[in-house]
Scaffold this active site. Structure first.
Site, PDB file in Angstrom:
ATOM      1  N   GLY A 267      12.791 -73.475 -10.708  1.00 39.22           N
ATOM      2  CA  GLY A 267      12.001 -73.472  -9.447  1.00 39.22           C
ATOM      3  C   GLY A 267      10.502 -73.731  -9.502  1.00 39.22           C
ATOM      4  O   GLY A 267       9.929 -74.842  -9.120  1.00 39.22           O
ATOM      5  N   MET A 269       7.255 -72.869 -12.989  1.00 41.73           N
ATOM      6  CA  MET A 269       6.535 -71.991 -14.278  1.00 41.73           C
ATOM      7  C   MET A 269       5.422 -71.447 -13.984  1.00 41.73           C
ATOM      8  O   MET A 269       4.247 -72.174 -13.777  1.00 41.73           O
ATOM      9  CB  MET A 269       6.993 -73.018 -15.187  1.00 41.73           C
ATOM     10  CG  MET A 269       6.607 -72.204 -16.593  1.00 41.73           C
ATOM     11  SD  MET A 269       7.561 -71.028 -16.842  1.00 41.73           S
ATOM     12  CE  MET A 269       6.421 -70.238 -17.659  1.00 41.73           C
ATOM     13  N   ASN A 271       2.767 -71.163 -16.111  1.00 36.93           N
ATOM     14  CA  ASN A 271       1.891 -71.343 -17.256  1.00 36.93           C
ATOM     15  C   ASN A 271       0.386 -70.717 -16.738  1.00 36.93           C
ATOM     16  O   ASN A 271      -0.063 -71.225 -15.707  1.00 36.93           O
ATOM     17  CB  ASN A 271       1.755 -72.843 -17.298  1.00 36.93           C
ATOM     18  CG  ASN A 271       3.497 -73.309 -17.410  1.00 36.93           C
ATOM     19  OD1 ASN A 271       4.102 -72.875 -18.254  1.00 36.93           O
ATOM     20  ND2 ASN A 271       3.634 -74.410 -16.609  1.00 36.93           N
ATOM     21  N   GLU A 304       4.521 -67.490  -8.605  1.00 38.97           N
ATOM     22  CA  GLU A 304       4.079 -68.071  -9.729  1.00 38.97           C
ATOM     23  C   GLU A 304       2.561 -67.681  -9.751  1.00 38.97           C
ATOM     24  O   GLU A 304       2.118 -67.253 -10.854  1.00 38.97           O
ATOM     25  CB  GLU A 304       4.309 -69.533  -9.788  1.00 38.97           C
ATOM     26  CG  GLU A 304       5.513 -70.133  -9.671  1.00 38.97           C
ATOM     27  CD  GLU A 304       6.669 -69.298 -10.584  1.00 38.97           C
ATOM     28  OE1 GLU A 304       5.978 -69.014 -11.671  1.00 38.97           O
ATOM     29  OE2 GLU A 304       7.800 -69.253 -10.338  1.00 38.97           O
ATOM     30  N   HIS A 307       2.347 -63.994 -11.084  1.00 39.37           N
ATOM     31  CA  HIS A 307       2.445 -63.882 -12.504  1.00 39.37           C
ATOM     32  C   HIS A 307       1.227 -63.812 -13.306  1.00 39.37           C
ATOM     33  O   HIS A 307       1.306 -63.589 -14.382  1.00 39.37           O
ATOM     34  CB  HIS A 307       3.214 -65.037 -12.952  1.00 39.37           C
ATOM     35  CG  HIS A 307       4.863 -64.763 -13.047  1.00 39.37           C
ATOM     36  ND1 HIS A 307       5.238 -63.658 -13.418  1.00 39.37           N
ATOM     37  CD2 HIS A 307       5.853 -65.478 -12.537  1.00 39.37           C
ATOM     38  CE1 HIS A 307       6.700 -63.629 -13.353  1.00 39.37           C
ATOM     39  NE2 HIS A 307       7.203 -64.798 -12.652  1.00 39.37           N
ATOM     40  N   GLU A 326       9.600 -60.453 -14.213  1.00 37.39           N
ATOM     41  CA  GLU A 326      10.289 -61.377 -13.148  1.00 37.39           C
ATOM     42  C   GLU A 326      10.536 -60.254 -11.960  1.00 37.39           C
ATOM     43  O   GLU A 326      10.277 -60.536 -10.993  1.00 37.39           O
ATOM     44  CB  GLU A 326      11.465 -61.815 -13.501  1.00 37.39           C
ATOM     45  CG  GLU A 326      11.111 -63.008 -14.805  1.00 37.39           C
ATOM     46  CD  GLU A 326      10.094 -63.994 -14.150  1.00 37.39           C
ATOM     47  OE1 GLU A 326      10.073 -64.223 -12.783  1.00 37.39           O
ATOM     48  OE2 GLU A 326       9.890 -65.021 -14.604  1.00 37.39           O
TER      49      GLU A 326
END
Length: 880
Positions: A267, A269, A271, A304, A307, A326
């Site tokens: 879906g 990432m 980074n 995201e 994160h 997660e």
């Protein structure tokens, strides 16, 4: 590629690497036919590592061009190199730098892992083990390094050059090429490395953090799509503000960029500072995106971004700790969406997802703990158990220790482990300290697979004025775990009295009770409430306070009462769902015997009262109309499932509701304001959901007038939500107008890939005997490509997971078709192949004829040579 027989990786075998990598400098020379990557990697020997201990680096299909140690070329006998391994035989005793140059061909990288090209754009995907497809490395999450990246490319082909961190330098490189240098000051594991280079358009904005720092924001997309990224940008800014307010987390770089690409296995990432997204979670406007798309964009953008702290600043020590980033971040994005929208509606939606995706996983051959103890292919553990059940474990922890202690625990976690590669034990220790509580027994949720069942018996003693609940928990055996210890289970409760309100009591004994939460810790608890004036109806697991299967054993009249009166919105919906499931299961048994499924009139009448009450949230009323799906019913049946009988029962109940509630449903349709402007907010989405649910139930009756009304709604629709709802109802009802509507849809939206996905999925999920032939034909349609994960998931994935009668056809043709696709994809994109293969996870639950045909299809997959590690792992566990 070969069938991989490598031994499993085990949590118990964890050991730190012999060497640390403080810094990495990458020089990436992008080219059309070949890319050169020169990595200068600084190594230091960890304490306890013998001097001269060989250095072994991971690789995957790499082509080594040159190798140097501290700037001097390595002698041929000083190292060995293969496509998947580099060994430096005798490293220096002190710190040293290894410079490795590899040659890549991103254009032929169909696995979409490492560095690849998507519609002319170079991009990366490195989680979980993609960085080793770029250069040789210690490719594991506990190796944290500071990265500096120099990128160079043809200026015309790639005017945009992006990487992690902050931009440092840019300029001309000669011969029509240019370069950019990016530096990320925060140490990170290799799986968070990213670069993007291409000819992209951008929407720019800025965000001012709580401390007054200005952050430059950019959302990069293909040219022509900038008009569709406004909602994503708005969601990003709201996410940044919410994380400051809800968790005290401020963003830590000067820029934050999001890039949307069309070819992506996942879906999105996270980074560091450069999130790469599947474009379905970025692009939206009312003409091509549904309300569900808008909600998905909001949630994934937030996920995201969140994160940045729960995954990036604090990462996981090893991949067994995947739920640490997660599950925790899913919990955070669920809370964000709940605050942005309707909390009860969001909770119901999340639980429906958990039950439809994670419960079958927990109950089948692919069951594993939230933190597994072994794996063969880490890509196969990006599962609903890690994500959704992992989030439920965090929610239970918050319920047990309370909001204030939970916030103290989170603050302590951020303070203590910033910059760490942490473990579940590190995480739980922070909450144990913050709440002054022993959480050792609670930690079983991370170690034990399976969905607990809680059986409840009740007794009211009018003379003693006591009300007694006896609760028994059992945790079923799962692969590798035949025996289980009891879980700590929070049961949020209310005792609903005859007037519909919660009843008071004088005291409680028999188990620990924290406010309105009973805490189960043993296999059996008897809880006695004193001073209860009359028999209440128990409302248990309010808000779905634990991911369990409750079996309360209430009568139909009690359930109908809760459906009408429970003060907890989730349990009102749960009571309705339980009533519907009871009828659906009975109807499936009746259909199997050739009988006629029947609907309970009291249930349907209560449903009519609720959905006709315009004082209630329209989104909640729409959810009440959505009876459990066919896959849910099959899961409840357990064994010897006949999907055709399940479908007959499901169809009969929907016809009964549509027929009996025709006046109510028609009133809902008549109240719609077609001139109302579209807004992707919770209120507008709720109104559309209710109207479309009403229209679909009326269409379920098959009445010509209802189908004509749907066709008219399709033609007059001013937004994709209404247009797609009408199209789906027409196609799934096999209406005479369906083919014309499908043709009109693709004629208008054939050039919009995300709309094409919807067109494919509508046809793939039609419960019709000719659907398989249509799906097979669509694989040759110009708009379809097996190279694109979105197209493949929309057509084949939807067919396999959302069309139970056609996937599980009695003749086995559905199984064979999906098996053929898995075998084909295994050679080009094993990760997508493995995800589709998961559709077979419940094959043992079918009746004998279907079960035999499913097993034959699975064994044909298992016999393929060569067979990727991704697919081999899933098929072996599914057949075990």
């Amino acid at each position: 590629m070969r069938t991989d027989t490598a031994p499993a990786v085990r949590l118990a075998d964890y050991a730190p690497t012999a060497y640390a990598i403080p810094t990495v400098a990458l020089d990436v020379r992008l080219a059309e036919t070949g890319t050169l990557v020169t990595a200068t990697i600084a190594f230091t020997r960890r304490d306890g590592t013998p001097a001269g201990a060989e250095l072994v680096l991971d690789g995957d299909e790499l082509d080594l061009v040159s190798a140097a140690l501290d700037g001097a070329p390595l002698a041929p006998d000083a190292f060995t190199a293969s496509a998947d391994r580099f060994v430096l035989k005798a490293p220096p005793a002190g710190p040293f730098a290894l410079t490795l140059t590899t040659r890549l061909d991103p254009a032929t990288n169909t696995k979409l892992m490492g560095l690849y090209r998507s519609s002319g754009t170079w991009c990366t995907q490195c989680e979980a083990e993609g960085f080793r497809r770029i250069t040789y490395f210690l490719d594991r999450p506990d190796v944290l390094s500071v990265y500096t990246v120099r990128m160079e490319a043809d200026r015309t082909a790639a005017p945009v050059l992006l990487a992690n961190g902050n931009p440092v330098e840019a300029g001309d490189a000669g011969d029509g090429r240019h370069f950019a240098v990016w530096h990320d000051p925060w140490p990170k594991p290799a799986y968070l490395f990213a670069l993007v280079a291409g000819d992209l358009a951008v929407l720019k904005d800025e965000f001012v953090t709580c401390s007054g720092r200005r952050v430059e924001l950019g959302v990069y997309v293909e040219h022509g799509n900038v008009a569709r990224v406004g909602y994503a940008m708005d969601a990003l800014k709201r996410s940044m503000r919410w994380d400051e307010e809800a968790f005290g987390r401020e963003y830590d770089l000067d820029v934050f960029n999001v890039v949307a690409v069309g070819d992506f296995n996942m879906g999105a990432m996270e980074n560091k500072g450069l999130n790469i997204f599947n474009d379905k979670y970025v692009l939206a406007d009312p003409d091509v995106a549904t309300d569900a798309d808008y909600a998905g964009i909001e949630a994934v953008i937030a996920h995201e971004y969140f994160h940045n702290w729960t995954g990036n600043r604090i990462t996981c020590r090893d991949w067994f700790q995947l739920c640490l980033k997660e599950g925790l971040t899913v919990f955070r994005d669920q809370e964000f969406s709940s605050d942005m929208r309707s909390r009860p509606v969001k909770r119901i939606a999340d639980v429906r997802t958990l039950r439809s995706h994670q419960f079958p996983e927990d109950g089948g051959p692919l069951a594993h703990p939230v933190r597994p103890e072994t794996y063969k292919e880490i890509n196969n553990f990006y599962t609903a158990t890690v994500y959704e059940k992992g989030a439920e474990v965090i929610r239970m922890l918050k319920t047990l220790i309370g909001d204030e202690a939970f916030r103290r625990g989170m603050d302590l976690y951020f303070e203590r482990h910033d910059g760490d590669a942490a473990t579940i034990e590190d995480f739980l220790a922070c909450f144990a300290e913050a709440a002054d509580e022993d959480l050792d027994a609670f930690a079983r949720w991370y170690r034990q697979a399976g969905t607990p069942t809680v059986d409840v018996a009740e007794h009211y003693d009018a003379a003693a004025r006591t009300y007694t609940l006896t609760l028994r928990q059992t945790v079923p055996p799962t692969p590798g775990q035949p025996d289980k210890l009891p879980h700590v289970i929070p049961v949020r409760f209310g005792l609903v009295g005859p007037n519909g309100g919660d009843m008071a009591h004088a005291g409680v004994s028999g188990a620990e009770v924290r406010g309105d939460v009973i805490v189960l810790t043993q296999p059996r608890h008897t809880v006695v409430f004193e001073g209860v004036a009359e028999r209440p109806v128990p409302s248990l697991f309010r808000g779905f306070s634990a991911p369990v299967k409750p079996n309360v054993g209430l009568s139909l009249s009690d359930l109908t009462f809760l459906m009408r009166h429970d003060g907890d919105a989730f349990n009102r919906w749960q009571a309705s769902s339980t009533l519907a499931m009871t009828m659906l299961v009975a109807g499936a048994h009746a259909a199997r015997r050739g009988g006629v499924p029947r609907a309970d009139a009291a249930y349907v009448d209560a449903l009519g009262e609720i959905v006709g009450d315009d004082r209630l949230d329209p989104a909640f009323r729409a959810l009440m109309l959505a009876v459990p799906g066919e896959n849910d019913v099959a899961r409840e049946l357990g064994d010897d499932v006949d999907p055709d009988a399940v479908a007959a029962s499901h169809r009969a109940l929907r016809v009964a509701i549509g027929t009996r509630l025709k006046p109510v449903l028609s009133t809902i349709l008549a109240a719609e304001d077609p001139a109302a402007p579209f807004a992707p907010d919770a209120a507008g989405a709720g109104r559309r959901a209710l109207v479309n649910a009403a229209g679909d139930l009326l269409a379920a009756t098959g009445e010509a007038a209802a189908l004509d009304r749907l066709a008219a709604r399709f033609s007059a629709a001013t937004n994709m939500t209404d247009r797609l709802a009408a199209l789906t109802s027409l196609v799934h009802r096999d209406a005479p107008q369906a083919d014309a509507a499908l043709a009109a849809f693709v004629e208008r939206f054939g050039g919009v890939p995300l709309a094409v996905d919807k067109w494919l999925a509508v046809q793939a999920t039609a419960p019709l005997g000719r659907t398989l032939d249509r799906v097979a034909a669509l694989t040759a349609h110009p708009a379809f490509s097996f190279r694109n994960p979105n197209r493949t998931r929309a057509l084949v994935g939807s067919f396999a997971t959302l069309n139970p009668t056609q996937f599980a056809r009695r003749d086995g043709a559905g199984f064979d078709f999906v098996a053929d696709v898995v075998r084909r994809l295994d050679d080009s994109n094993p990760q997508v192949a493995a995800r589709i293969l998961v559709a077979f996870r419940s094959w043992r639950s079918y009746e004998p004829e279907r079960r035999a045909r499913a097993e034959a299809a699975l064994r044909r997959i298992a016999a393929k040579r060569p067979l990727s590690r991704d697919v081999a792992d899933i098929v072996e566990r599914t057949l075990a």
